[in-house]
Scaffold this motif. Structure first.
Motif, short mmCIF file in Angstrom:
data_model
loop_
_atom_site.label_atom_id
_atom_site.label_comp_id
_atom_site.label_asym_id
_atom_site.label_seq_id
_atom_site.Cartn_x
_atom_site.Cartn_y
_atom_site.Cartn_z
N TYR A 199 -13.06 -20.86 87.10
CA TYR A 199 -12.36 -20.72 88.38
C TYR A 199 -13.39 -20.44 89.47
O TYR A 199 -13.97 -19.36 89.52
N GLU A 200 -13.60 -21.41 90.36
CA GLU A 200 -14.59 -21.22 91.43
C GLU A 200 -14.19 -20.08 92.35
O GLU A 200 -15.03 -19.29 92.80
N THR A 201 -12.89 -19.98 92.64
CA THR A 201 -12.32 -18.89 93.42
C THR A 201 -11.07 -18.41 92.70
O THR A 201 -10.51 -19.12 91.86
N PRO A 202 -10.57 -17.20 93.03
CA PRO A 202 -9.40 -16.68 92.31
C PRO A 202 -8.19 -17.60 92.33
O PRO A 202 -7.45 -17.66 91.34
N GLY A 203 -7.96 -18.32 93.42
CA GLY A 203 -6.79 -19.17 93.49
C GLY A 203 -7.03 -20.63 93.17
O GLY A 203 -6.13 -21.47 93.33
#
Length: 235
Positions: free
Chosen positions: A157-161
């Protein structure tokens, strides 16, 4: 889904697609991520336990890690995924005489192969060693509809979302989860947490990953002191 069903899902999973290595795969991994590794100790231990070629794989793994240190994260994913996907696929019952054995990265590297969870676990610990934050990584149990079997992959996951990228030994190209319609997520975990997955997103937090018996057993065997000898020699 309760804990009993989690553990039952683990026991039922099998990866029945045979991945043949194009070349002799080479690498190794030590006990804990982000610590200073003793290359000589790891290389000599694997060579003594599993044979000379295991020592060569150890040296090659250190080279891969060194080359990947300064790369951007997505290039690190590519390098690690390509490296481990050269290893041979073999069922646990054939390799270890155990229907569901989670090999440590050092065992996976030492014996030159394993099944789906072994690929995912080796990639996970290698990426941690490269400094990728644990919160970005999840070992994920899925249902592979193409073979109607439980299967394990690594999600990034590059970012949480973000929609996760999938590192897999069946489809060796890294793709977003939205492009892997053949995979139905069941649950996922990392060194801290456990999630139930009902869609190709982050899932619902279900507590600590310590609830998974196989994960606890694996962590207790990391290092060089408890290497298991396989039933099958794959050299």
């Amino acid at each position: 889904m309760n804990l009993q069903r989690f553990n039952k899902s683990i026991q039922q999973k099998r990866c029945h697609i045979f991945i043949v290595a194009a070349f002799l795969a080479v690498s190794t991994l030590y006990a804990a991520p982000t610590q200073q590794l003793d290359a000589n100790k790891i290389t000599s231990t694997l060579a003594k336990r599993y044979g000379e070629r295991a020592g060569l794989r150890a040296k090659a793994w250190f080279k891969v890690v060194a080359e990947a240190q300064k790369l951007p994260e997505k290039q690190q994913l590519e390098k690690v995924n390509q490296f481990f996907n050269l290893f041979r696929f073999v069922d646990d019952i054939v390799l270890w005489g155990d229907s569901n054995y989670w090999a440590t990265p050092m065992e996976f590297i030492g014996v030159n192969g394993g099944d789906c969870e072994d690929f995912s676990i080796a990639k996970y610990f290698t990426l941690l060693q490269l400094g990728i934050p644990e919160d970005k990584l999840r070992i994920t149990m899925v249902k592979a509809t193409s073979v109607n079997q439980y299967h394990m992959v690594l999600a990034y996951y590059e970012t949480p979302g973000a929609i996760p990228l999938v590192l897999d030994n069946l489809d060796t190209k890294i793709k977003p989860a939205t492009q892997r319609g053949d995979l139905l997520p069941v649950y996922s975990f990392n060194g801290k947490q456990l999630w139930l997955n009902k869609e190709k997103g982050r899932g619902v937090l279900a507590g600590s990953s310590s609830r998974l018996e196989k994960w606890n057993d694996l962590k207790n065997r990391l290092g060089v002191d408890r290497l298991r000898q396989p039933k099958l020699n794959m050299e």
